[in-house]
Design an enzyme around this catalytic site. Structure first.
Site, PDB file in Angstrom:
ATOM      1  N   LYS A 234      21.508   0.336  15.483  1.00 27.28           N
ATOM      2  CA  LYS A 234      22.706   0.242  15.806  1.00 27.28           C
ATOM      3  C   LYS A 234      23.663  -0.441  16.671  1.00 27.28           C
ATOM      4  O   LYS A 234      24.830  -0.563  16.536  1.00 27.28           O
ATOM      5  CB  LYS A 234      22.704   1.524  16.216  1.00 27.28           C
ATOM      6  CG  LYS A 234      22.146   2.682  14.829  1.00 27.28           C
ATOM      7  CD  LYS A 234      22.052   4.610  15.255  1.00 27.28           C
ATOM      8  CE  LYS A 234      21.585   4.919  14.175  1.00 27.28           C
ATOM      9  NZ  LYS A 234      20.413   4.491  13.784  1.00 27.28           N
TER      10      LYS A 234
ATOM     11  N   SER B 299      15.573  -0.719  22.556  1.00 22.22           N
ATOM     12  CA  SER B 299      17.459  -0.767  22.056  1.00 22.22           C
ATOM     13  C   SER B 299      16.859  -0.378  20.712  1.00 22.22           C
ATOM     14  O   SER B 299      16.354   0.153  20.003  1.00 22.22           O
ATOM     15  CB  SER B 299      18.101  -2.160  21.812  1.00 22.22           C
ATOM     16  OG  SER B 299      19.089  -1.994  21.634  1.00 22.22           O
TER      17      SER B 299
ATOM     18  N   LYS C 178      21.317   9.064  21.906  1.00 23.45           N
ATOM     19  CA  LYS C 178      21.181   8.570  20.906  1.00 23.45           C
ATOM     20  C   LYS C 178      21.518   9.080  19.331  1.00 23.45           C
ATOM     21  O   LYS C 178      21.858   8.063  18.586  1.00 23.45           O
ATOM     22  CB  LYS C 178      20.020   8.634  20.804  1.00 23.45           C
ATOM     23  CG  LYS C 178      19.172   9.045  20.211  1.00 23.45           C
ATOM     24  CD  LYS C 178      17.103   9.439  19.584  1.00 23.45           C
ATOM     25  CE  LYS C 178      16.779  10.919  20.242  1.00 23.45           C
ATOM     26  NZ  LYS C 178      15.628  10.171  18.771  1.00 23.45           N
TER      27      LYS C 178
ATOM     28  N   ARG D  60      30.005  10.867   8.262  1.00 20.18           N
ATOM     29  CA  ARG D  60      30.472  11.354  10.020  1.00 20.18           C
ATOM     30  C   ARG D  60      30.642  10.319  10.947  1.00 20.18           C
ATOM     31  O   ARG D  60      30.339   9.366  10.475  1.00 20.18           O
ATOM     32  CB  ARG D  60      28.915  11.821  10.762  1.00 20.18           C
ATOM     33  CG  ARG D  60      27.782  12.967   9.837  1.00 20.18           C
ATOM     34  CD  ARG D  60      26.976  13.471  10.741  1.00 20.18           C
ATOM     35  NE  ARG D  60      26.207  12.252  10.823  1.00 20.18           N
ATOM     36  CZ  ARG D  60      24.724  12.711  11.050  1.00 20.18           C
ATOM     37  NH1 ARG D  60      24.153  14.177  12.190  1.00 20.18           N
ATOM     38  NH2 ARG D  60      24.104  11.247  11.030  1.00 20.18           N
TER      39      ARG D  60
ATOM     40  N   GLY E 283       9.577  12.101  28.217  1.00 18.36           N
ATOM     41  CA  GLY E 283      10.037  12.753  27.619  1.00 18.36           C
ATOM     42  C   GLY E 283       9.723  12.909  26.322  1.00 18.36           C
ATOM     43  O   GLY E 283      10.306  13.849  25.255  1.00 18.36           O
ATOM     44  N   GLY E 284      11.235  12.006  26.065  1.00 14.95           N
ATOM     45  CA  GLY E 284      11.506  11.739  23.953  1.00 14.95           C
ATOM     46  C   GLY E 284      10.346  11.175  23.653  1.00 14.95           C
ATOM     47  O   GLY E 284       9.332  11.418  23.886  1.00 14.95           O
TER      48      GLY E 284
ATOM     49  N   GLY F 127      10.550  12.148  12.314  1.00 13.07           N
ATOM     50  CA  GLY F 127       9.918  12.911  13.331  1.00 13.07           C
ATOM     51  C   GLY F 127      10.472  12.929  14.945  1.00 13.07           C
ATOM     52  O   GLY F 127      10.053  14.533  15.476  1.00 13.07           O
ATOM     53  N   SER F 128      10.774  11.715  15.161  1.00  6.02           N
ATOM     54  CA  SER F 128      11.844  11.507  16.438  1.00  6.02           C
ATOM     55  C   SER F 128      12.320  12.833  16.720  1.00  6.02           C
ATOM     56  O   SER F 128      13.235  13.778  15.571  1.00  6.02           O
ATOM     57  CB  SER F 128      12.034  10.127  16.530  1.00  6.02           C
ATOM     58  OG  SER F 128      13.280  10.347  15.868  1.00  6.02           O
ATOM     59  N   SER F 129      12.842  13.542  17.811  1.00  6.01           N
ATOM     60  CA  SER F 129      13.916  14.313  18.296  1.00  6.01           C
ATOM     61  C   SER F 129      15.508  13.874  17.937  1.00  6.01           C
ATOM     62  O   SER F 129      15.934  12.489  18.222  1.00  6.01           O
ATOM     63  CB  SER F 129      13.258  14.498  20.023  1.00  6.01           C
ATOM     64  OG  SER F 129      14.128  12.814  20.835  1.00  6.01           O
TER      65      SER F 129
END
Length: 613
Positions: free
Chosen positions: A410, A407, A367, A540, A290-291, A451-453
């Site tokens: 990062k 993967s 992620k 951050r 669903g991602g 544009g990814s969540s």
């Protein structure tokens, strides 16, 4: 062949061409004798005119000149016309000379040929000019917005030709990167200067819109989007690509630039036959379906003809949306949707054992770096690490032919818990690959996906809609980006060509400064930084200023695919899987943060957690 000759013989162009050929032949005599036509040679002209008409017509027909469209005549058509005239002149010369006409002036042949070419070409050019003017006059009336074009003269030429049939725009000038072009004109439009003078040119011309003529991937397009157009605060347009024009209802009119235009990479070259052979008629299982990446993997797998697609995701809503989309887009596909968690080993094992997929694509993961850095470290370890362990074991025990772990870059010299957890997941895949020889285990790393969540683009878009400020952590922070379809396609390609235990890295192109991306999104919204300011908030926890460039010769090796390389990483020993699992299990559900980082540093030697203040 017969239909071609029939078309040539009945072409309406003869109504113009034949009189012009006759006129050229008589004008040749007239010019040959100093604008006079003495009586003896008048007879020569009368005798040979039918011959010249017949031979020229035959030459033009053989060169297929009558088949040309006068409305869209081009240089290629004029070259074809010249060939037809030359052929007709040779035939005319041979036939007339064969008649042995006494005193016939031979200089009439070249003069007549040149005049025929000039008249016939001129008629076609005049017709095209008139039709283009008529087409412009047919455009809807109304004010036309001023527009600048940016690109080389060759690129601007194509753009100007396209704009001739588009209403609403008036091109006032061209901005060219080639200094020798400045001061010239193209289709009557002046070249006003270089891209670095764009702000001054736009102000002088009172223009608020810039059309990018350079193709995707060109350095000029990138610099204009991220740098020079920002200073001028111009609205950016581009012409649709060839792929876009092939879609139903597409029109060759300028459109607003999109983020995909910023990356400007050529389409991924896939082994279509090999992927079709891998997926066609097969059962494929996707975790994290669903991602953003998981859903695109499902679309691509369905496109390659999978018979059954088993979708596993912990989110009920994400699974429902995916089900609705796939049923609508791929009605012949058998889709099975589980709201299951990869952390539940028995449940995942039961699903895999039930369906026995040929390929398992493991995209389920947490992620978001800052969220996983503080209060959710143990969640990252259980989902990203133990969830991968469960998926690997389930695939190996069920005899799945290919297993692909999605993967991240990062995982390279990680500075965050999330990055280190993905590196541990890679180690698990490598360590257990030898235990299940029937399965090819491959890992694929890539960077940020536009544009990814959870990515910066939806965040910036929401902030712009609220009037700002757009928050950027650091003015110099850069990231590598790719589109969701590009990432998914390369994951599939790596899964096809990879050997068990390999870790693939994707060519991410050139890095983009996040602040430049924010400025571009502000301009794309039709606003300026005065209306939507940018605020810098500081790095951050766990965030890097620069991501490592993965696809270089020092850290990776080339593969037959231009956009895929194999990471030079020492394979993890088999016992590493047991050590990793035992350590996470003994941590409990509320471990001390320093204890987690210490354990990660022991299991991932390249892990470099940031200093804590």
């Amino acid at each position: 062949m017969l239909s071609t000759w029939r078309h040539n013989l009945v072409s309406k162009s003869w109504l113009v061409d034949l009189p012009l050929i006759a006129l050229a032949w008589w004008a040749a005599f007239w010019l040959r004798f100093n604008l006079e036509l003495p009586p003896p040679y008048l007879g020569h002209a009368l005798l040979t005119t039918p011959i010249a008409l017949g031979c020229m017509a035959l030459g033009l027909a053989l060169a297929r000149v009558p088949r040309q469209s006068w409305r869209y005549v081009s240089l290629a058509d004029l070259r074809q016309l010249a060939a037809g005239v030359a052929l007709g002149l040779v035939l005319t010369t041979a036939l007339v000379m064969g008649l042995r006409i006494e005193g016939f002036p031979r200089s009439v042949f070249p003069i007549g040929g040149i005049l025929a070419l000039v008249l016939l070409a001129g008629a076609r050019a005049a017709w095209r000019t008139l039709t283009e003017r008529a087409r412009v006059q047919e455009l809807p009336p109304g004010p036309r917005q001023p527009l600048l074009i940016a690109g080389t003269l060759e690129e601007a030429d194509h753009t100007l030709r396209t704009l001739k049939g588009v209403s609403g725009w008036r091109v006032t000038g061209i901005v060219s990167p080639q200094a020798q072009d400045v001061g010239r004109t193209l289709h009557g439009v002046p070249v006003l200067g270089a891209p670095d003078a764009l702000a001054g040119i736009a102000a002088e011309q009172r223009v608020g819109t810039l059309l990018l003529a350079s193709p995707p991937g060109a350095a000029l397009r990138r610099e204009l989007m991220l740098r020079w157009s920002g200073a001028a605060e111009l609205k950016l347009l581009t012409l649709p690509s060839a792929d876009e024009l092939l879609r139903p209802g597409a029109v060759p009119a300028p459109r607003q630039v999109r983020l995909e235009d910023l990356l400007g990479r050529t389409p991924v070259q896939l082994d279509e036959q090999g992927l079709a052979g891998l997926f066609s008629g097969q059962t494929v299982l996707v975790t994290g379906a669903g991602g953003s990446i998981g859903a695109e993997l499902c679309r691509q797998v369905a496109r390659f003809g999978a018979a059954r697609l088993v979708c596993v995701d912990v989110s009920e809503y994400a699974s429902y949306r995916l089900e609705q989309e796939l049923q609508r887009s791929f009605p012949a596909l058998e889709g099975i949707y589980y709201t299951a968690n990869v952390r539940d080993a028995d449940r995942l094992r039961a699903i895999v054992r039930t369906h026995r997929p040929a390929v398992l694509l493991h995209a389920a993961a947490y992620k978001h770096v800052p969220l996983m850095e503080a209060d959710n470290q143990i969640e990252a370890l259980h989902t990203n690490v133990l969830g991968t362990l469960n998926a690997v074991r389930a695939a190996g025990e069920a005899g799945v032919a290919r297993f692909v772990l999605v993967s991240t870059d990062k995982a390279v010299n990680p500075t965050s818990v999330m990055g280190a957890s993905k590196r541990l997941a890679e180690q698990l895949v490598q360590a257990l690959a030898g235990r299940y020889p029937a399965t090819q285990f491959v890992s694929v790393r890539f960077g940020n996906v536009l544009g990814s969540s959870g990515s910066v683009v939806p965040l910036f878009t929401a902030q712009i809609e609220q009037g700002g400020p757009v928050t950027v952590t650091h003015p110099e922070i850069v990231r590598y980006f790719m589109t969701i379809p590009e990432a998914a396609q390369l994951v599939l390609q790596a899964g096809l060509m990879g050997r068990s235990g390999q870790i693939f890295v994707l060519d991410m192109g050139e890095p983009i400064r996040i602040v430049d991306l924010a400025r571009l999104l502000i301009r794309m919204s039709g606003q300026s930084e005065r209306e939507v300011p940018i605020a810098f908030t500081g790095l951050r926890p766990g965030e890097k200023l620069y991501e490592e460039l993965l696809a270089d010769d020092e850290t990776s090796a080339a593969t037959p695919h231009a956009k895929l390389r194999v990471a030079k990483v020492a394979p993890a020993p088999v016992e590493a899987a047991g050590r990793i699992e035992d350590w996470i299990t003994t941590l409990g559900w509320a471990p001390d943060a320093d204890l987690v980082r210490t354990g990660l540093a022991r299991l991932v030697p390249e892990f470099r957690p940031p200093a804590r203040g």
